[in-house]
Design an enzyme around this catalytic site. Structure first.
Site, PDB file in Angstrom:
ATOM      1  N   HIS A 192      -5.643  11.682   3.798  1.00  0.00           N
ATOM      2  CA  HIS A 192      -4.643  12.886   4.231  1.00  0.00           C
ATOM      3  C   HIS A 192      -5.050  13.707   5.321  1.00  0.00           C
ATOM      4  CE1 HIS A 192      -1.672  11.993   0.859  1.00  0.00           C
ATOM      5  NE2 HIS A 192      -2.698  12.175  -0.251  1.00  0.00           N
ATOM      6  N   HIS A 216      -8.800   8.577  -0.553  1.00  0.00           N
ATOM      7  CA  HIS A 216      -7.501   9.193  -0.854  1.00  0.00           C
ATOM      8  C   HIS A 216      -7.230  10.396  -0.256  1.00  0.00           C
ATOM      9  CE1 HIS A 216      -3.394   9.296  -3.063  1.00  0.00           C
ATOM     10  NE2 HIS A 216      -3.801  10.633  -2.631  1.00  0.00           N
ATOM     11  N   GLU A 217      -7.987  11.518  -0.619  1.00  0.00           N
ATOM     12  CA  GLU A 217      -7.687  12.723   0.001  1.00  0.00           C
ATOM     13  C   GLU A 217      -8.240  13.026   1.462  1.00  0.00           C
ATOM     14  OE1 GLU A 217      -6.044  14.501  -1.729  1.00  0.00           O
ATOM     15  OE2 GLU A 217      -6.042  13.655  -3.450  1.00  0.00           O
TER      16      GLU A 217
END
Length: 161
Positions: free
Chosen positions: A76, A72-73
Site C-alpha cells: 500500500h 500487503h501493508e
C-alpha cells in the site's frame, strides 16, 4: 517489544529493500507500530509513511503475518509513492504484490478473530436477529442512527438477553 514483533520489523525492512532493488527506488523504512486494534490485521498510513499491525492477531497467526500481512501493508505504501491515490486493492497494488513480492494478492485475511471480537448487542425485527457492535449500539442510544433489517426493512429494536 517481543521477538515476533522484531521479526515483523525485519520483514518490513526486507520488503522495502526488495522493492528498492526491483523498482530501482530509494524508499525509506516506514515507521512500524503494533497499535492496530479490533479485527483488522494491519493498516498502512500513507501520508505518515507508517504501517500498523495488530499484536493479538500477530501472536495468533505469526506465519501468515510475516508472509502475507507485512507485504500487503508495505505494498500500500509503495503504491501510494509510485501512483498516488488509487483504489486500495486495485491493479497497481495487485501488481506490486505479484511482481515485487511474489505474493498472491488477497484483500482480506481469514484469521479467526474471536479473541478480538468485542461484545455484541442483540437487535431484532419480525423476521430476524442481528448482533450489533457496541459502536452501532451506542449510535442508536444517542439517536444518531437506526438500522434496518435487510429482508423486511423494519427498524431493528434492541432485545436484551
Amino acid at each position: 517489544m517481543n521477538s515476533l514483533q522484531q521479526q515483523v520489523i525485519k520483514r518490513v525492512e526486507h520488503a522495502i529493500k526488495t522493492a528498492n532493488q526491483r523498482l530501482n527506488k530509494r524508499l525509506k523504512m516506514p515507521t512500524v507500530t503494533f497499535t492496530q486494534r479490533g479485527k483488522i490485521a494491519g493498516s498502512a498510513r500513507l501520508q505518515s509513511w507508517e504501517v500498523r499491525f495488530n499484536p493479538v492477531l500477530l501472536n495468533e497467526n505469526a506465519d501468515a503475518f510475516l508472509n502475507e500481512v507485512v507485504p500487503h501493508e508495505v505494498a500500500h505504501l509503495i503504491v501510494f509513492k509510485l501512483f498516488g491515490r488509487v483504489k486500495p486493492h486495485g491493479r497497481e497494488w495487485q501488481l506490486i504484490m505479484r511482481e515485487v513480492f511474489q505474493v498472491t494478492p488477497r484483500t482480506t485475511h481469514s484469521f479467526d478473530v474471536s479473541s478480538v471480537s468485542g461484545d455484541t448487542y442483540l437487535y431484532k425485527c419480525s423476521c430476524s436477529e442481528y448482533p450489533l457492535t457496541i459502536r452501532r449500539h451506542n449510535r442508536i442510544l444517542r439517536g444518531q442512527a437506526n438500522y434496518h433489517c435487510r429482508r423486511c426493512r423494519e427498524v431493528l429494536v434492541y432485545s436484551p438477553q
